[in-house]
Write a protein that holds these residues in place. Structure first.
Motif, PDB file in Angstrom:
ATOM      1  N   THR A  43       0.801  -1.227   0.000  1.00  0.00           N
ATOM      2  CA  THR A  43       0.000   0.000   0.000  1.00  0.00           C
ATOM      3  C   THR A  43       0.829   1.270   0.000  1.00  0.00           C
ATOM      4  O   THR A  43       0.283   2.356  -0.212  1.00  0.00           O
ATOM      5  N   GLY A  44       2.131   1.150   0.259  1.00  0.00           N
ATOM      6  CA  GLY A  44       2.976   2.348   0.285  1.00  0.00           C
ATOM      7  C   GLY A  44       2.920   3.117   1.582  1.00  0.00           C
ATOM      8  O   GLY A  44       3.400   4.257   1.651  1.00  0.00           O
ATOM      9  N   TYR A  45       2.359   2.518   2.607  1.00  0.00           N
ATOM     10  CA  TYR A  45       2.315   3.177   3.914  1.00  0.00           C
ATOM     11  C   TYR A  45       3.505   2.731   4.758  1.00  0.00           C
ATOM     12  O   TYR A  45       4.293   1.881   4.350  1.00  0.00           O
ATOM     13  N   ASP A  46       3.588   3.315   5.971  1.00  0.00           N
ATOM     14  CA  ASP A  46       4.732   3.041   6.831  1.00  0.00           C
ATOM     15  C   ASP A  46       4.420   2.080   7.975  1.00  0.00           C
ATOM     16  O   ASP A  46       5.324   1.452   8.518  1.00  0.00           O
ATOM     17  N   ALA A  47       3.165   2.006   8.372  1.00  0.00           N
ATOM     18  CA  ALA A  47       2.804   1.156   9.511  1.00  0.00           C
ATOM     19  C   ALA A  47       1.394   0.621   9.311  1.00  0.00           C
ATOM     20  O   ALA A  47       0.552   1.274   8.685  1.00  0.00           O
ATOM     21  N   VAL A  48       1.153  -0.555   9.862  1.00  0.00           N
ATOM     22  CA  VAL A  48      -0.153  -1.215   9.739  1.00  0.00           C
ATOM     23  C   VAL A  48      -0.531  -1.794  11.096  1.00  0.00           C
ATOM     24  O   VAL A  48       0.305  -2.366  11.792  1.00  0.00           O
ATOM     25  N   SER A  49      -1.807  -1.642  11.471  1.00  0.00           N
ATOM     26  CA  SER A  49      -2.361  -2.350  12.619  1.00  0.00           C
ATOM     27  C   SER A  49      -3.396  -3.342  12.121  1.00  0.00           C
ATOM     28  O   SER A  49      -4.302  -2.992  11.359  1.00  0.00           O
ATOM     29  N   LEU A  50      -3.261  -4.584  12.560  1.00  0.00           N
ATOM     30  CA  LEU A  50      -4.189  -5.640  12.177  1.00  0.00           C
ATOM     31  C   LEU A  50      -5.330  -5.792  13.173  1.00  0.00           C
ATOM     32  O   LEU A  50      -6.142  -6.711  13.048  1.00  0.00           O
ATOM     33  N   GLN A  51      -5.416  -4.912  14.152  1.00  0.00           N
ATOM     34  CA  GLN A  51      -6.417  -5.090  15.200  1.00  0.00           C
ATOM     35  C   GLN A  51      -7.865  -4.952  14.727  1.00  0.00           C
ATOM     36  O   GLN A  51      -8.722  -5.737  15.145  1.00  0.00           O
ATOM     37  N   PRO A  52      -8.215  -4.001  13.866  1.00  0.00           N
ATOM     38  CA  PRO A  52      -9.635  -3.860  13.503  1.00  0.00           C
ATOM     39  C   PRO A  52     -10.178  -5.138  12.860  1.00  0.00           C
ATOM     40  O   PRO A  52      -9.599  -5.657  11.905  1.00  0.00           O
ATOM     41  N   ASN A  53     -11.298  -5.640  13.398  1.00  0.00           N
ATOM     42  CA  ASN A  53     -11.815  -6.925  12.933  1.00  0.00           C
ATOM     43  C   ASN A  53     -12.968  -6.776  11.954  1.00  0.00           C
ATOM     44  O   ASN A  53     -13.747  -7.707  11.754  1.00  0.00           O
ATOM     45  N   ALA A  54     -13.061  -5.626  11.318  1.00  0.00           N
ATOM     46  CA  ALA A  54     -14.014  -5.395  10.232  1.00  0.00           C
ATOM     47  C   ALA A  54     -13.601  -4.104   9.546  1.00  0.00           C
ATOM     48  O   ALA A  54     -12.909  -3.271  10.139  1.00  0.00           O
ATOM     49  N   GLY A  55     -14.025  -3.935   8.292  1.00  0.00           N
ATOM     50  CA  GLY A  55     -13.709  -2.697   7.594  1.00  0.00           C
ATOM     51  C   GLY A  55     -14.223  -1.479   8.325  1.00  0.00           C
ATOM     52  O   GLY A  55     -13.557  -0.437   8.373  1.00  0.00           O
ATOM     53  N   SER A  56     -15.404  -1.582   8.919  1.00  0.00           N
ATOM     54  CA  SER A  56     -15.968  -0.446   9.654  1.00  0.00           C
ATOM     55  C   SER A  56     -15.082  -0.052  10.829  1.00  0.00           C
ATOM     56  O   SER A  56     -14.904   1.138  11.124  1.00  0.00           O
ATOM     57  N   GLN A  57     -14.508  -1.042  11.503  1.00  0.00           N
ATOM     58  CA  GLN A  57     -13.625  -0.743  12.629  1.00  0.00           C
ATOM     59  C   GLN A  57     -12.273  -0.205  12.151  1.00  0.00           C
ATOM     60  O   GLN A  57     -11.634   0.583  12.854  1.00  0.00           O
ATOM     61  N   GLY A  58     -11.840  -0.620  10.945  1.00  0.00           N
ATOM     62  CA  GLY A  58     -10.649  -0.035  10.360  1.00  0.00           C
ATOM     63  C   GLY A  58     -10.857   1.432  10.033  1.00  0.00           C
ATOM     64  O   GLY A  58      -9.972   2.273  10.242  1.00  0.00           O
ATOM     65  N   GLU A  59     -12.034   1.752   9.505  1.00  0.00           N
ATOM     66  CA  GLU A  59     -12.368   3.159   9.258  1.00  0.00           C
ATOM     67  C   GLU A  59     -12.287   3.960  10.547  1.00  0.00           C
ATOM     68  O   GLU A  59     -11.676   5.039  10.588  1.00  0.00           O
ATOM     69  N   LEU A  60     -12.930   3.447  11.592  1.00  0.00           N
ATOM     70  CA  LEU A  60     -12.937   4.162  12.870  1.00  0.00           C
ATOM     71  C   LEU A  60     -11.519   4.339  13.398  1.00  0.00           C
ATOM     72  O   LEU A  60     -11.143   5.430  13.841  1.00  0.00           O
TER      73      LEU A  60
END
Length: 965
Positions: A564-581
């Motif tokens: 994705t070209g980003y620097d850091a990722v968190s895998l914690q959100p367990n749905a797309g909606s929670q990733g948005e939040l």
């Protein structure tokens, strides 16, 4: 002689997995390119993808390996995990998944490759399974209306807080949480409360509601039953007092305990939440698991998430559907109180089937055995002089050992058992379905006592139960016949097969849903999920026991960041909606850290997914809508005007790329620059990332943050509406504000982050091996080619259908991205045939309909994905063209508007024997042009009457008499 023999090095490589994942072979690809008018995939994507965003360098990923090699690597990672007996508790328990459910649900593509049941006629199997789940929850909680699952217990409690605020009598006030609630639940509730201005007060409610809190006003109360410490307290006086103060009371309950304990509803609770994990769903290092919510009748129409209801079909027979259009965030958008747009269907099905298989007597027997072991454990410790903190408990015992708790936990670990280190003086021990005599003996030894000195049977004979008599359950539950008919494995096997046969999933054919990316979920990717080394680990087990998991997680984070070209990722959100939040909370925290708390405006295009607006409001932002241009792009003039108007308050622009209309917007880099110039951030919704992987990287063309849908682009299956994983990816300046976790600091950034958005530190960790395997199997070249073929497939479909249906939006050169939108509105105006009629008629042709009326009413959004071969694409296009010819017959008057194959679709097998009075033949009805008689999918019900189901809400198993006809 050996001139044509390949070298050994070539033979050693095996068949590239990409060739198995990508549907079209070289010959198919050439035909499709010819149709679209290009000589190669590179020529096509060079024309479709704007030069300003195109990546010039290849992704830096390990070379692709074949299935055997990747499974070997995963075996090595799994071997680095250490599976001990878990007696940690805290909402996660060992359980035994009945093999008939493990193989025929969890490992069965008929269940895990299905999509959310928006087309109820071809989803009756999983809808019935979800109705079973709702009935289990409703019966055990004693509350009449239960949803079809939520994401996890922590977020379910947060949803209950929001619901309490919305429906309660007290406007303002605080949300009061008992200190004996699960610590991760308290943390998630705090994370969700702060941006919306809700104050959370945590207090020991064992002696009642503190007067200070009562004086301030309380809109809601959250209790744990039994508590995190194991304590079982009678909450009735507390509930009564809370109601006197006008508060809505939520009880977070244990389903297994409720087979023996009085239900929350009988104790006066308004809402019950919890997790169904211990009903046969593996711990999986934290998920995925199906949470639940049940409410009293007055709140039924405010319930967040999915709700399955009973309606009737066109013949008057009972039929299931999603009721009340509970995708609240799509209807209410920025006025929504929840951004939940999915459920945990696969896991809810497993939990419901666990109850079906065991029945009420079997569940109660499991619960009694669990409780009995806990009671014996406590008795043996008391005999050895150890203080037990609580007299009344169900499965969890808290022991007080001043100054030596750590030593006890270490001794138990040496014996192969994980206990919970509560603090320096207290140890928590939780019994579960997998607990046996050997575990009791080992735990006693860890405490330094001979708990079985007189033998466990003798101890059993003299030890009373530890359940309070006044809280013992005395009412019946699970009385419906479905919970009594399937005791034998033969009966259960046939029940599961019957329900699967009533559904349509990817194992039957193409599901061309736009924005949902229904691609291959390869067996090699799925296989490791059920390995015990991944499935049987508690999320709060010592980190050294999860070395393999952590290595896999870190590798996946790095590879997603590279992609994705980003620097850091968190895998914690367990749905797309929670990733948005999570992404929006990071943006909010960043502005506040920079001394600009006034930056609260979130610009969102009018075409955006409804969760965008809902998530923004939940993150404490004010939504300002930006117009969408005629071509499907963001209206540049309106955007500039909104940026100028809100320059000092601008927090973020949320934009989907490619656009929600399936177009590569030419101005995206200029849009990003304009937002940055005004001091804002850019959030690129990752829903359409399947059009970008290997071709362009959001983190490099101007975006600051994205969520990714691993259940779309990265092959985690949709599971009939869940599980999902929605990681959040950010540039370096937002990395300190990614989600953290109080029980696992290593799961978040060094400074602690913004607080957890999911109950488990790494969210649905149990299914991360799927995406890890996909990236490892494909490699950089395979991922790029997959994207190119996805774009080719969408353009091929668009070109084939364009002479018959208008393609609503295109980019430069008349090209689309990975999906196309076709317009049915002119046909509806001319003939009366609606978008619903087309969708239901597709069932007769053997297809799941594309996405309906999103982003534009009266349209179909089609996404073929890279996994469908040319034969399947042509079968779909042929069906759509044949349906267009049928519409023409309605338009010319050959078939009446109120009696034709489209308006009457879908047609069931019953039509073969019914009296026939229609102006079209039976053959035209059930075997329309181009369909094959061999292997035809027969929908089990006719068109479902949604309005009837909403007016007459039934959301648990109806009496068998309802099915008599």
């Amino acid at each position: 002689m050996n001139a044509h023999r390949p070298p050994l090095s070539a033979l050693e490589q095996g068949t590239p997995f990409a060739a198995r994942h990508i549907g079209p072979d070289a010959a198919d690809e050439a035909k499709m390119l010819a149709q679209v008018g290009f000589g190669s995939l590179d020529e096509l994507t060079a024309a479709a993808v704007p030069e300003a965003i195109r990546s010039t360098e290849a992704l830096c990923l390990p070379d692709a390996r074949d299935e055997a090699a990747v499974l070997g690597e995963l075996r090595a990672l799994a071997a680095r995990n250490t599976v001990l007996d878990s007696m940690i508790g805290l909402g996660y328990y060992g359980t035994f998944t009945p093999p008939v459910i493990l193989r025929n649900v969890m490992e069965n593509p008929a269940w895990y490759t299905a999509y959310t049941p928006y087309q109820p006629e071809i989803s009756q199997g999983r809808l019935e399974a979800l109705l079973n789940f709702q009935t289990v929850v409703s019966d055990l909680t004693g509350l009449p209306t239960a949803g079809a699952s939520l994401l996890d217990e922590g977020t379910a409690a947060a949803e209950a807080m929001a619901l309490s605020r919305r429906v309660g009598k007290v406007k303002g006030g605080v949300f009061l949480v008992d200190a004996d609630c699960l610590p991760q639940t308290i943390a998630v509730v705090r994370t969700r409360a702060e941006p919306t201005g809700v104050e959370v007060v945590v207090a020991d409610l064992g002696d009642g509601i503190p007067e200070e809190a009562a004086e301030r006003g309380i809109f809601g109360v959250l209790l744990q039953y039994p508590g995190a410490s194991g304590a079982v307290r009678d909450p009735r006086a507390l509930v009564e007092r809370a109601h006197e103060l006008g508060a809505v009371v939520t009880v977070a309950a244990d389903l297994l305990a409720l087979t023996l304990l009085a239900s929350p509803g009988s104790l006066g609770a308004d809402i019950a939440v919890g997790s169904s994990q211990r009903f046969g769903v593996p711990m999986g290092f934290g998920g995925p698991h199906a949470a639940f919510m049940a409410v009293r009748e007055a709140y039924a129409r405010s319930l967040p998430g999915r709700l399955v209801g009973v309606s009737r079909d066109a013949a008057g027979h009972p039929a299931y559907r999603l009721a009340l259009q509970t995708r609240e965030q799509h209807i209410r958008r920025e006025k929504a109180t929840s951004n939940i747009c999915t459920a945990q269907v696969l896991l809810a099905v497993m939990a419901g089937m666990y109850a079906v298989y065991h029945g009420p007597d079997g569940l109660a027997a499991i619960a009694r055995r669990v409780h009995r072991y806990a009671a014996l454990l406590a008795a043996g410790l008391r005999d050895g002089g150890v203080e037990i903190v609580h007299e009344a408990f169900f499965d969890t015992v808290t022991a007080r050992v001043p100054g030596r708790a750590a030593a006890v936990v270490a001794a138990a670990r040496e014996a192969g058992i994980n206990l919970r280190l509560t603090d320096a003086d207290h140890v928590g021990i939780a019994c579960d379905e997998t607990t046996g005599r050997a575990q009791l003996t080992a735990v006693w030894a860890a405490f330094g006592v001979a708990g079985d000195a007189f033998g466990i049977d003798a101890l059993d004979a003299r030890t009373p139960d530890a359940l309070p008599p006044e809280l013992r359950r005395d009412d019946e539950y699970l009385t419906h016949p479905v919970f009594h008919r399937h005791r034998s494995e033969t009966a259960m096997l046939r029940y599961l097969r019957r329900l699967a046969d009533r559904d349509y999933a990817l194992d039957r054919g193409m599901i061309p849903l736009g924005s949902c990316t229904m691609k291959l979920n390869a067996t090699a990717e799925m296989e490791p999920v059920t390995w015990p080394e991944f499935a049987a680990i508690h999320p709060f087990a010592p980190v050294e026991q999860a070395e393999g998991y952590l290595a896999l997680i870190r590798e996946l984070e790095r590879r997603l960041a590279e992609i994705t070209g980003y620097d850091a990722v968190s895998l914690q959100p367990n749905a797309g909606s929670q990733g948005e939040l999570a992404g929006l909370l990071a943006v909010r925290a960043y502005h506040r850290a920079n001394g600009q708390p006034q930056r609260t405006v979130c610009l969102i295009p009018s075409s955006a997914h409804g969760t965008n607006a809902a998530s923004a409001v939940m993150a404490g932002m004010r939504v300002v809508v930006v117009a969408t241009g005629a071509g499907g792009d963001v209206d540049a003039d309106d955007l500039r005007a909104k940026i100028e108007r809100h320059a000092d308050e601008l927090a973020v622009l949320m934009v989907t790329y490619p656009s929600t209309h399936g177009v590569f917007e030419e101005d995206i880099t200029r849009i990003c620059a304009a937002v940055h110039d005004a001091g804002g951030q850019v959030y690129v919704d990752g829903a359409n990332l399947n059009a970008l992987v290997g071709l362009a990287r959001p983190g490099r063309f101007g975006a600051d943050v994205s969520h990714l849908n691993l259940h779309k682009t990265f092959c985690i299956p949709h599971g009939g509406g869940g599980p999902g994983v929605g990681p959040v990816a950010v540039r370096a300046h937002l990395a300190p504000h990614l989600p953290g976790h109080p029980l696992r600091p290593e799961a978040g950034p060094a400074g602690g982050g913004t607080g957890p958005v999911s109950a488990a530190p790494w969210g649905s960790a149990g299914i991360l091996p799927i995406s890890w395997a996909y990236v490892r199997l494909m490699g950089a070249a395979g991922l790029r080619r997959a994207t190119q073929v996805a774009v080719l497939g969408a353009n091929y479909v668009a070109k084939r259908l364009e002479p018959h249906y208008p393609v609503l939006y295109t980019g430069p050169g008349g090209l689309v991205a990975h999906e196309c939108v076709i317009d049915v509105r002119p046909l509806t105006k001319a003939t009366g045939v609606t978008i619903d009629d087309v969708a239901k008629r597709l069932i007769d042709y053997g297809f799941h309909a594309p996405t309906m009326s999103f982003p534009v009413a009266g349209t179909l959004m089609i996404e073929p994905t890279e996994s469908e071969n040319l034969a399947e694409l042509d079968r779909f296009c042929d069906a759509m063209i044949a349906i267009r010819a049928e519409i023409e017959r309605v338009g010319t008057g050959e078939w009446p508007r109120d009696d034709n194959p489209l308006v009457n679709a879908p047609h069931t097998a019953a039509h073969l024997s019914d009296e026939w009075t229609h102006p079209y033949s039976r053959r035209e009805a059930v075997f329309p042009a181009g369909t094959e008689e061999d292997g035809k999918y027969w929908p089990p019900v006719r068109r479902v009457d949604g309005a009837f189901g909403d007016r007459n809400l039934i959301c648990s198993c109806p009496p068998v008499t309802e099915y008599a006809h």
